[in-house]
Design a protein around this motif. Sequence first.
Motif, mmCIF file in Angstrom:
data_model
loop_
_atom_site.group_PDB
_atom_site.id
_atom_site.type_symbol
_atom_site.label_atom_id
_atom_site.label_comp_id
_atom_site.label_asym_id
_atom_site.label_seq_id
_atom_site.Cartn_x
_atom_site.Cartn_y
_atom_site.Cartn_z
ATOM 1 N N VAL A 48 0.816 -1.409 -0.042
ATOM 2 C CA VAL A 48 0.057 -0.026 0.069
ATOM 3 C C VAL A 48 0.670 1.186 0.127
ATOM 4 C CG1 VAL A 48 -1.586 1.195 1.276
ATOM 5 C CG2 VAL A 48 -1.945 -1.250 0.886
ATOM 6 N N LEU A 49 2.166 1.151 0.674
ATOM 7 C CA LEU A 49 2.935 2.317 0.538
ATOM 8 C C LEU A 49 3.542 2.680 -0.633
ATOM 9 C CD1 LEU A 49 4.884 1.989 4.087
ATOM 10 C CD2 LEU A 49 3.863 3.822 3.400
ATOM 11 N N LYS A 50 3.836 1.620 -1.333
ATOM 12 C CA LYS A 50 4.383 1.382 -2.634
ATOM 13 C C LYS A 50 3.254 2.193 -3.685
ATOM 14 C CE LYS A 50 6.233 -2.548 -4.202
ATOM 15 N NZ LYS A 50 6.154 -3.654 -4.848
ATOM 16 N N SER A 51 2.332 2.025 -3.337
ATOM 17 C CA SER A 51 1.134 2.410 -4.396
ATOM 18 C C SER A 51 1.048 3.892 -4.412
ATOM 19 C CB SER A 51 -0.180 1.721 -4.023
ATOM 20 O OG SER A 51 -0.801 2.345 -2.975
ATOM 21 N N GLY A 60 -6.905 13.292 2.300
ATOM 22 C CA GLY A 60 -5.858 12.878 1.346
ATOM 23 C C GLY A 60 -4.549 12.449 2.029
ATOM 24 N N PHE A 61 -4.577 11.717 3.237
ATOM 25 C CA PHE A 61 -3.566 11.411 3.988
ATOM 26 C C PHE A 61 -2.978 10.065 3.411
ATOM 27 C CE2 PHE A 61 -1.068 9.729 7.770
ATOM 28 C CZ PHE A 61 -0.369 10.920 8.057
ATOM 29 N N PRO A 62 -1.930 9.661 3.368
ATOM 30 C CA PRO A 62 -1.119 8.434 3.056
ATOM 31 C C PRO A 62 -1.735 7.122 3.737
ATOM 32 C CG PRO A 62 0.614 10.011 2.910
ATOM 33 C CD PRO A 62 -0.750 10.683 3.696
ATOM 34 N N THR A 63 -2.257 6.543 3.062
ATOM 35 C CA THR A 63 -3.105 5.522 3.858
ATOM 36 C C THR A 63 -1.952 4.498 4.546
ATOM 37 O OG1 THR A 63 -4.756 5.518 2.206
ATOM 38 C CG2 THR A 63 -4.793 3.324 3.434
ATOM 39 N N GLY A 225 -1.318 -5.055 -7.663
ATOM 40 C CA GLY A 225 -0.086 -4.657 -7.475
ATOM 41 C C GLY A 225 0.285 -3.124 -6.977
ATOM 42 N N GLY A 226 1.071 -2.740 -5.935
ATOM 43 C CA GLY A 226 1.488 -1.330 -5.660
ATOM 44 C C GLY A 226 2.092 -0.757 -6.891
ATOM 45 N N LEU A 232 -0.518 4.725 -12.511
ATOM 46 C CA LEU A 232 -1.754 5.443 -13.009
ATOM 47 C C LEU A 232 -2.063 6.510 -12.211
ATOM 48 C CD1 LEU A 232 -4.561 2.601 -12.446
ATOM 49 C CD2 LEU A 232 -3.193 3.208 -14.689
ATOM 50 N N GLY A 233 -2.357 7.540 -13.030
ATOM 51 C CA GLY A 233 -2.466 8.953 -12.397
ATOM 52 C C GLY A 233 -1.271 9.933 -12.518
ATOM 53 N N CYS A 234 -0.989 10.642 -11.554
ATOM 54 C CA CYS A 234 0.432 11.201 -11.420
ATOM 55 C C CYS A 234 1.067 11.424 -10.114
ATOM 56 C CB CYS A 234 0.026 12.604 -12.135
ATOM 57 S SG CYS A 234 -0.906 13.826 -11.456
ATOM 58 N N GLU A 235 1.995 12.016 -9.967
ATOM 59 C CA GLU A 235 2.893 12.147 -8.660
ATOM 60 C C GLU A 235 2.017 12.652 -7.591
ATOM 61 O OE1 GLU A 235 6.524 13.774 -9.089
ATOM 62 O OE2 GLU A 235 7.196 13.472 -6.813
ATOM 63 N N GLY A 236 1.767 12.122 -6.608
ATOM 64 C CA GLY A 236 0.984 12.788 -5.542
ATOM 65 C C GLY A 236 -0.604 12.300 -5.628
ATOM 66 N N SER A 237 -0.814 12.111 -6.734
ATOM 67 C CA SER A 237 -2.459 11.544 -7.083
ATOM 68 C C SER A 237 -2.430 10.410 -7.985
ATOM 69 C CB SER A 237 -3.113 12.807 -7.885
ATOM 70 O OG SER A 237 -3.119 13.747 -7.126
ATOM 71 N N THR A 238 -1.708 9.274 -7.218
ATOM 72 C CA THR A 238 -1.758 8.040 -8.161
ATOM 73 C C THR A 238 -3.044 7.317 -7.904
ATOM 74 O OG1 THR A 238 -1.149 6.722 -6.005
ATOM 75 C CG2 THR A 238 0.870 7.635 -7.434
#
Lengths: 419, 161
Positions: A48-51, A60-63, A225-226, A232-238
Motif C-alpha cells: 500500500v505504501l508503494k502504491s 488525502g493522508f497517505p493510507t 500490485g502497488g 496510474l494517475g500522476c505523482e502525488g495523485s496515484t
Amino acid sequence: MIQETRAMLEFADDPKQIELATYRKNGGYDAFEKALKEMSPDDVTQEVLKSGLRGRGGAGFPTGRKWQFVPKGNDKPKYIAVNADESEPGTCKDRVIMEQDPHQMLEGTLLAAYAVGATTAYIYIRGEFQKSIRIVEDAIDEARAANLIGKNILGTDFSCDIWVHPGAGAYICGEETALLTSLEGNRGYPRIKPPFPAVEGLWRCPTVVNNVETMACVTQILRRGGDWFAGLGCEGSTGTRLFCLSGHLKRPGVYELECSTDFTLRDVIEQIGGGTLSGAPIQGVMPGGSSFPVLRADELDCGFDIESVAKAGSSLGSGAIMVFDDTVNVRDVVLNISEFYSHESCGQCTPCREGSDWVRRMLKKFQTDGPDEGDIATLMDVTDKMDGTTICALAVAIVWPVQSFLKKYPEAFAEKVTA
Amino acid sequence: MSGNESKFSSELVAKVNELWKRYPHKKAALIPAMHLIQAERDGWFSDETVADTAALFGLPDMHVRGVVGFYDMFHSEPVGRHVVRLCKTLSCKLRGADGLIQHVNERYGVKNGETTQDGCFTFKHFECLGHCANAPMMLVDDEKHLDLTADKLDSVLGGLS
C-alpha cells in the motif's frame, strides 16, 4: 478526449456483482486469500505504501502511513472503522461502491485488518443510506458463511469480524474522531488530536479509520500490485479515483478517472461533464465538496490533480466537483453553503456554534438586502477568528468557502453606501 | 408488552441482545437500537420512550435525550405515517430543490417539519443526502426517489396512505 479508467468500477454495472459467487468469479477475495497465506501483515502495508495511495475521504493522508501509526506489540485490541458516513455536499461515490460492489470494500477492510492486526471492523454507514446498509449486511452474511469473515478465516489463525453500524443523520460524524464518539453511543462530538485514532481510537484502543473508496483501492492494489497503482494517475495523485460531477452539468455522474497534469479541471468539466446543461457560461466550481474555496470560471485551467488544484487555491477534497452557471445568484449559493454548515455544527466549540449561525444570518441579510457599509469587513474579521480556534475542521469548512465567495465575486457583495 | 425487564416487544429485545454482542460495551449499540425503538414506537421518542430506552441501556434519561436531539433521523415530536425528506443542499438546489419545496408547501400545505392534516406524512428539508449526481432527490421513509420533478413527486406522494 479524457476517458474513464475503470478498475474499482470494472464490474459495477453487473447487478450480480453484489453476490459473493459473482464477486469471486471476477477475482474477488483472491488477493485477500493470497495475503493471508503468502504475505506477512507488513508485506501488505508495504504494498500500500508503494502504491502511493492517499485517503479518499477528503484530507488525502497517505493510507500506508496511517496504518504504520498503529502501535505494534500492544496488547490492546485493535479496530478498523470504515467511514461510510458520506455526507460532504456533492459527494456520492462511496454509496456506488456499497450498492454495486460491496465485497470490494469488505475485502479491503479485511486486508487492512490483517495489516494492522485488527480483530473487529465496523462499517459506519450514514443512517439515510438504507439501501447501502441492506446490501452491505447481506454481503457480510454471505462472506461470513464462506468463512471469509469470522474466526480462523480460511483455515488460518487470522480472525476478524465485520459489522455494519448505522449512523442517524449528522454530517459531523464523517469527521473521524466524531465518528468514533458516535460509534461508542454518544452525540457525535469530535475529539482533540493528538492522540490520533491510530493510537487511541474506539474505547481508547488503536483504530484505523479509512474511507470506503480507500478500502476499495486497497483491494485493487493487492489484486494488481502497488506498482500498477503507482503507475496510474500522476505523482502525488496515484491510482484511479471516483469523481462526483454535479450541479449545472449536462452529464452529472460518478466517474472513475486518473488524475493528470496533462489535462485541466476545465477539460474534465467539459469533456466528462459535458459542460453546462443550459449552455450558459460557468460562473464557479466547488472542486472538492463545499468545504473549500470556490474557483471562478477563469481559474479552471489548473492541472487535474491534488497539487495543481491546491496551487489554484482550492482542493480536490472528496472528489465532488460541483459546477454552477451564471443563471444562479452567487449570494444564493454561498447562503446555501452556510446553511449547511450552521445546521451541521455539533455545538461543542463556541466559535463554530455561534459563528456559523451568525455567518448564515449575515449572508441571509446580504441575499435579501445586500451588505451595509462595513459589513464585509466585520464578516471577514469574525470568520478569521473562527479559523483555527476549534477542535475540528468544520469551522474552517464554512470560513474558507464564505471568504472565497466574498473575495472572488466582489460585485455581488457591493456594500450600500450610506449618505 | 413482554416480561418485567423491558417495556419493549420481545422481538425488539432479542434484536438488541444480538446488537450488544457486536461491541465490547453495550452503550455502543445505542444508536442502532434507537432506530429499532423509534420504529416500534410510532416513529418518535416521547418522554416515556426516552425513559424506557435509558432503562434498557442503563443510561441516564438525559443521555438518550441528548442523542435524540443531536441526530436528524430521530424525532422528539410525533410524525406522520411517512417521513418525506427532501434534499436542499447545493447540488439539489442547483437542479430545482427550491421549486419542489415551494410546490410541497403549496400543494400539500406543509412547511419544513410539519405534518399533513390527515397525518399521512411529515415533510422535512434535509441536508445533503448523497445522491448529488441525480439531483434533486428525496427519501420517502427508506425509499429514494431520484431526478425528481414536481410530477414525479406528486405521483410518489399521491400513492402514500
